[in-house]
Design a protein around this motif. Sequence first.
Motif, PDB file in Angstrom:
ATOM      1  N   TYR A  33       0.847  -1.188   0.000  1.00 44.44           N
ATOM      2  CA  TYR A  33       0.000   0.000   0.000  1.00 44.44           C
ATOM      3  C   TYR A  33       0.883   1.239   0.000  1.00 44.44           C
ATOM      4  CZ  TYR A  33      -3.036  -3.536   2.219  1.00 44.44           C
ATOM      5  OH  TYR A  33      -3.719  -4.679   2.534  1.00 44.44           O
ATOM      6  N   SER A  48      -2.856   0.477  -3.998  1.00 47.94           N
ATOM      7  CA  SER A  48      -2.370  -0.775  -3.429  1.00 47.94           C
ATOM      8  C   SER A  48      -2.254  -1.843  -4.504  1.00 47.94           C
ATOM      9  CB  SER A  48      -3.302  -1.255  -2.310  1.00 47.94           C
ATOM     10  OG  SER A  48      -4.605  -1.512  -2.810  1.00 47.94           O
ATOM     11  N   GLN A 103      -1.443  -3.914   8.568  1.00 53.09           N
ATOM     12  CA  GLN A 103      -0.451  -3.334   7.679  1.00 53.09           C
ATOM     13  C   GLN A 103       0.743  -2.862   8.499  1.00 53.09           C
ATOM     14  OE1 GLN A 103      -2.155  -0.379   5.062  1.00 53.09           O
ATOM     15  NE2 GLN A 103      -4.013  -1.600   4.770  1.00 53.09           N
TER      16      GLN A 103
ATOM     17  N   LYS B 101      -7.824  -1.077   2.201  1.00 53.34           N
ATOM     18  CA  LYS B 101      -7.003   0.058   2.615  1.00 53.34           C
ATOM     19  C   LYS B 101      -7.397   0.512   4.019  1.00 53.34           C
ATOM     20  CE  LYS B 101     -10.184   3.398   0.557  1.00 53.34           C
ATOM     21  NZ  LYS B 101     -11.102   2.428  -0.083  1.00 53.34           N
TER      22      LYS B 101
END
Lengths: 114, 114
Positions: A33, A48, A103, B101
């Motif tokens: 990302y 992403s 993430q 995301k």
Amino acid sequence: AAGVIQSPRHLIKEKRETATLKCYPIPRHDTVYWYQQGPGQDPQFLISFYEKMQSDKGSIPDRFSAQQFSDYHSELNMSSLELGDSALYFCASSSASGSTDTQYFGPGTRLTVL
Amino acid sequence: AQTVTQSQPEMSVQEAETVTLSCTYDTSESDYYLFWYKQPPSRQMILVIRQEAYKQQNATENRFSVNFQKAAKSFSLKISDSQLGDAAMYFCARGGTGTYKYIFGTGTRLKVLA
């Protein structure tokens, strides 16, 4: 433990120049990302990639492009740079097949456009 | 629009005291994840704690704990025994499954007073 690597850490460019930011994800992570964080702002999602294919797209200008390579590293290419592109650019990686969907962020590339 | 709101731009806490940072979010999905990230002056994004929406039990990580109220779409962070090193910007973020995301809140700057 290995972390996300970003290079360069700092970059100074003139208006209308081009810049390339690189991101090396954590080993065995298949998703990358890109986020942009302007001064005093929260990170904004740009784009992403999952397994070398674009998986989502956010507020990324048409002047920017990105790709993920066969070794899973990713590059963000920025052309016709503007003063407003000055920001901290984060790369993050995750494993789509993992159980946490967490993430992990790199240290960021600080881009200054003069 | 799916948003994350942090209504406290800045908070202060005395060293060794407890402070709670607020976060609310909006989502139409049933399966998602919530995170708190810390951003010190170095601007590195450091994961503090995460919560899976399907889990009723509130997550804890040492001095950090959350109060997750799914029906109210509220996700607050409690920092106990605050330390000078806790001073930073704290971002609440909402993620999802797979390659979803992150959507960040605008952040809360935490000051720790000696």
